[in-house]
Design an enzyme around this catalytic site. Structure first.
Site, PDB file in Angstrom:
ATOM      1  N   CYS A  93     -20.973 -30.578   3.365  1.00 58.81           N
ATOM      2  CA  CYS A  93     -21.101 -29.141   3.252  1.00 58.81           C
ATOM      3  C   CYS A  93     -22.527 -28.622   3.400  1.00 58.81           C
ATOM      4  O   CYS A  93     -23.071 -28.641   4.490  1.00 58.81           O
ATOM      5  CB  CYS A  93     -20.458 -28.650   1.965  1.00 58.81           C
ATOM      6  N   ARG A 127     -15.674 -16.205   2.251  1.00 57.82           N
ATOM      7  CA  ARG A 127     -15.784 -17.658   2.062  1.00 57.82           C
ATOM      8  C   ARG A 127     -14.478 -18.333   2.481  1.00 57.82           C
ATOM      9  O   ARG A 127     -13.379 -17.759   2.316  1.00 57.82           O
ATOM     10  CB  ARG A 127     -16.093 -18.017   0.606  1.00 57.82           C
ATOM     11  N   HIS A 191     -15.254 -31.481   0.279  1.00 55.66           N
ATOM     12  CA  HIS A 191     -15.647 -31.866  -1.083  1.00 55.66           C
ATOM     13  C   HIS A 191     -14.436 -32.499  -1.769  1.00 55.66           C
ATOM     14  O   HIS A 191     -13.423 -32.769  -1.167  1.00 55.66           O
ATOM     15  CB  HIS A 191     -15.991 -30.613  -1.897  1.00 55.66           C
TER      16      HIS A 191
END
Ligand code: GLN
Length: 247
Positions: A93, A127, A191
């Site tokens: 990320c 997001r 993640h």
């Protein structure tokens, strides 16, 4: 065998338990009689090209990325030289974005990257959050994880993605691809942490690191009883099927 790992900015870039990836690599190496020797490398610390068999960098919010970006850019040559020399790399990320050429934040501020990956990232308004399932045809496997990023990453023409998005947003929510691969270097938005629920990728990285350590070919690692890991993978994959890729 001792596997030398350089963990970049563990005190700044570590969200969503990205540090857990180190624990998985360490345990899976020791189950095969190898030892992971992890060196934390943060702002102002020395990074010697070729001194590590594997470099790892986790994710972070824009604020933390801004705190490390200039320091990282100052050692762009050392990281690129290490990767060109055959060291394995895993970047997650925010770390993935900074191993590209640049990351432009929502306020327009441009953070320099090191250009290991042929890509640029620009933060968007909304997001991209949720569970992700990827198809990695180069390995004949799938990857399951969790994404949360404002960044939209554009790969250069001809660049290799890590996988095709089956469920989720991926690099930019449009291209249908996620992550990037350059030799033994892997960049991804996933993640979770990523490796506990994707043991095949952990073993792939360990094999690449061992090849660097021995100067030979990536070894075939002894299979492990991964029932629990595969169950975690299935649970994450089911979550991605149920809700991945929706704003
Ligand atoms: N700050 C970056 C973004 O929002 C990376 C976030 C992260 O590492 N999860 O895109």
């Amino acid at each position: 065998m001792k596997i030398r790992v350089g963990h970049l900015y563990p005190d700044y870039l570590n969200i969503y338990a990205d540090r857990g990836n180190m624990a998985v690599l360490s345990r899976r190496a020791s189950w095969r009689g190898h030892e992971l020797e992890v060196e934390a490398i943060s702002i102002g610390d020395e990074l010697r090209p070729g001194a590590h068999d594997l470099l790892y960098v986790g994710g972070g919010q824009d604020r933390e990325q801004a705190l490390v970006a200039v320091d990282l850019a100052a050692r762009a040559e050392a990281v690129r030289e290490s990767a060109a020399g055959g060291a394995a790399v895993l970047a997650v990320c925010g770390g993935y974005q900074l191993l590209g050429r640049s990351y432009r934040e929502r306020d327009g501020a441009e953070l320099p990257g090191i250009g290991l990956f042929p890509l640029d990232t620009v933060a968007g308004e909304r997001r991209m959050i949720g569970d992700v399932l990827l198809d990695c045809d180069w390995a004949g496997r799938t990857l399951a994880g969790f994404e949360n990023h404002a960044g939209r990453t554009r790969l250069d023409e001809g660049a290799l993605p890590l996988g095709r998005v089956v469920h989720g947003f991926g690099n930019d929510g449009e291209s249908g691809f996620e992550g990037c691969r350059v030799g033994r270097a892997i960049g991804t938005y996933l993640h979770g942490p990523l490796l506990p629920r994707n043991p095949w990728l952990a073993d792939w990285l360990l094999a690449q690191a061992l090849a660097h350590a021995t100067g030979g070919e990536p070894p075939e690692l002894e299979p492990l009883a991964d029932e629990l890991e595969m169950e975690a993978h299935q649970v994450a994959a089911a979550r991605a099927r149920a809700r991945g890729g929706r704003f």
